[in-house]
Scaffold this motif. Structure first.
Motif, PDB file in Angstrom:
ATOM      1  N   UNK A 117      76.975 -51.098 -55.512  1.00  0.00           N
ATOM      2  CA  UNK A 117      77.400 -52.038 -56.546  1.00  0.00           C
ATOM      3  C   UNK A 117      78.781 -52.593 -56.227  1.00  0.00           C
ATOM      4  N   UNK A 118      79.043 -53.813 -56.699  1.00  0.00           N
ATOM      5  CA  UNK A 118      80.354 -54.414 -56.493  1.00  0.00           C
ATOM      6  C   UNK A 118      81.405 -53.713 -57.328  1.00  0.00           C
ATOM      7  N   UNK A 119      81.056 -53.307 -58.543  1.00  0.00           N
ATOM      8  CA  UNK A 119      81.990 -52.618 -59.429  1.00  0.00           C
ATOM      9  C   UNK A 119      81.753 -51.114 -59.389  1.00  0.00           C
ATOM     10  N   UNK A 120      82.610 -50.371 -60.094  1.00  0.00           N
ATOM     11  CA  UNK A 120      82.451 -48.916 -60.178  1.00  0.00           C
ATOM     12  C   UNK A 120      81.165 -48.544 -60.886  1.00  0.00           C
ATOM     13  N   UNK A 146      72.983 -59.238 -62.180  1.00  0.00           N
ATOM     14  CA  UNK A 146      72.415 -59.798 -60.953  1.00  0.00           C
ATOM     15  C   UNK A 146      73.445 -59.859 -59.836  1.00  0.00           C
ATOM     16  N   UNK A 147      74.696 -60.053 -60.203  1.00  0.00           N
ATOM     17  CA  UNK A 147      75.758 -60.148 -59.203  1.00  0.00           C
ATOM     18  C   UNK A 147      76.368 -58.791 -58.869  1.00  0.00           C
ATOM     19  N   UNK A 148      76.468 -57.893 -59.830  1.00  0.00           N
ATOM     20  CA  UNK A 148      77.317 -56.711 -59.678  1.00  0.00           C
ATOM     21  C   UNK A 148      76.580 -55.419 -59.327  1.00  0.00           C
ATOM     22  N   UNK A 149      75.303 -55.304 -59.688  1.00  0.00           N
ATOM     23  CA  UNK A 149      74.671 -53.988 -59.657  1.00  0.00           C
ATOM     24  C   UNK A 149      74.172 -53.566 -58.280  1.00  0.00           C
ATOM     25  N   UNK A 171      69.221 -52.326 -59.772  1.00  0.00           N
ATOM     26  CA  UNK A 171      69.261 -51.181 -60.681  1.00  0.00           C
ATOM     27  C   UNK A 171      69.981 -51.520 -61.988  1.00  0.00           C
ATOM     28  N   UNK A 172      69.660 -50.767 -63.030  1.00  0.00           N
ATOM     29  CA  UNK A 172      70.260 -50.940 -64.349  1.00  0.00           C
ATOM     30  C   UNK A 172      71.543 -50.115 -64.463  1.00  0.00           C
ATOM     31  N   UNK A 173      72.189 -50.226 -65.625  1.00  0.00           N
ATOM     32  CA  UNK A 173      73.470 -49.557 -65.912  1.00  0.00           C
ATOM     33  C   UNK A 173      73.401 -48.044 -65.717  1.00  0.00           C
ATOM     34  N   UNK A 174      72.371 -47.412 -66.307  1.00  0.00           N
ATOM     35  CA  UNK A 174      72.291 -45.950 -66.256  1.00  0.00           C
ATOM     36  C   UNK A 174      71.376 -45.465 -65.139  1.00  0.00           C
ATOM     37  N   UNK A 175      71.216 -46.288 -64.115  1.00  0.00           N
ATOM     38  CA  UNK A 175      70.343 -45.952 -62.993  1.00  0.00           C
ATOM     39  C   UNK A 175      71.166 -45.800 -61.721  1.00  0.00           C
ATOM     40  N   UNK A 176      70.921 -44.742 -60.987  1.00  0.00           N
ATOM     41  CA  UNK A 176      71.527 -44.651 -59.661  1.00  0.00           C
ATOM     42  C   UNK A 176      70.479 -44.215 -58.639  1.00  0.00           C
TER      43      UNK A 176
END
Length: 246
Positions: A117-120, A146-149, A171-176
């Motif tokens: 991901x681009x962000x933390x 779409x840009x960050x994940x 991937x979604x927010x709570x997905x790794x």
């Protein structure tokens, strides 16, 4: 089978809306129903269960969507500055209620790259799911993910069509966890077979470059719900020698 958004919610979502989240996340979410595997060299099958958010023919620097006034292009989606093909791009949103096993749209040899991901933290997709399930409409915002994940770019080389196409898993927010079922590069994969799974809500984009040998004809519409390995998304019309692209 292809369904309208309203019909899919009524038939496939509504029976489970009152179930506790724990049961949904531990039992319903991880289902992997048996589906017939068949080969059809004239179509690309859907790689994912979900609702079609967008579908368009785009140059590599044209926006797939506009994110807060900033265009999100095909090159940016694939994170490949060298990508130079005009392509058909189809985005499929997978809700919490969808089967999350992804399948091969067209037989070939698969290679993949996992991108951080681009962000933390991944950006959430809840706004999109709410618009689809509660408002019965395709959202016009909430697409920062779409840009960050985190994403995996799967490239499938198809010798018979003389092209390589892409299945982009986001991937979604709570997905790794975007989990390939088999590790290894340049491995042969068959149309309609399972190749990976994304945990919980997510999105899958199908990117097919245009060529001088065939035309791509979309068979579904934004707002329709499709099933992986079952529903044909694109028909391949092979051109006669000297015939121009439609």
């Amino acid at each position: 089978m292809v369904k309208s958004l309203r019909r899919w919610i009524e038939e496939d979502v509504k029976p489970f809306r009152d179930e506790p989240v724990r049961w949904l996340s531990e039992q319903h979410f991880f289902r992997d129903p048996l589906r017939p595997v068949h080969a059809d060299p004239d179509v690309f099958l859907s790689p994912a269960d979900g609702v079609i958010l967008y579908q368009d023919f785009l140059d590599p620097d044209e926006p797939v969507v506009d994110i807060k006034g900033s265009p999100h292009t095909v090159r940016e989606a694939l994170r490949d500055d060298s990508y130079a093909e005009r392509s058909l791009v189809i985005g499929i949103f997978m809700s919490f209620y969808d089967v999350h096993v992804n399948r091969v749209p067209y037989s070939g040899r698969l290679s993949y790259r996992e991108l951080a991901p681009i962000d933390t933290f991944n950006r959430p997709m809840l706004d999109v799911e709410h618009e689809l399930l509660e408002e019965l409409r395709i959202p016009v915002g909430g697409s920062e993910y779409l840009r960050h994940n985190q994403r995996v770019v799967n490239r499938i080389d198809v010798g018979a069509l003389h092209l390589s196409y892409y299945v982009l898993q986001i991937a979604d927010y709570d997905v790794n966890r975007i989990t390939p079922f088999v590790l290894g590069q340049q491995r042969a994969v068959l149309q309609g077979t399972r190749f990976s799974q994304i945990r919980f809500g997510s999105q899958v984009d199908l990117v097919i470059p245009l060529s001088g040998e065939h035309d791509l004809v979309p068979l579904c519409l934004p707002g329709q719900h499709v099933e992986a390995g079952v529903d044909a998304l694109v028909r391949i019309d092979r051109r006669r020698p000297g015939e121009e692209q439609r």
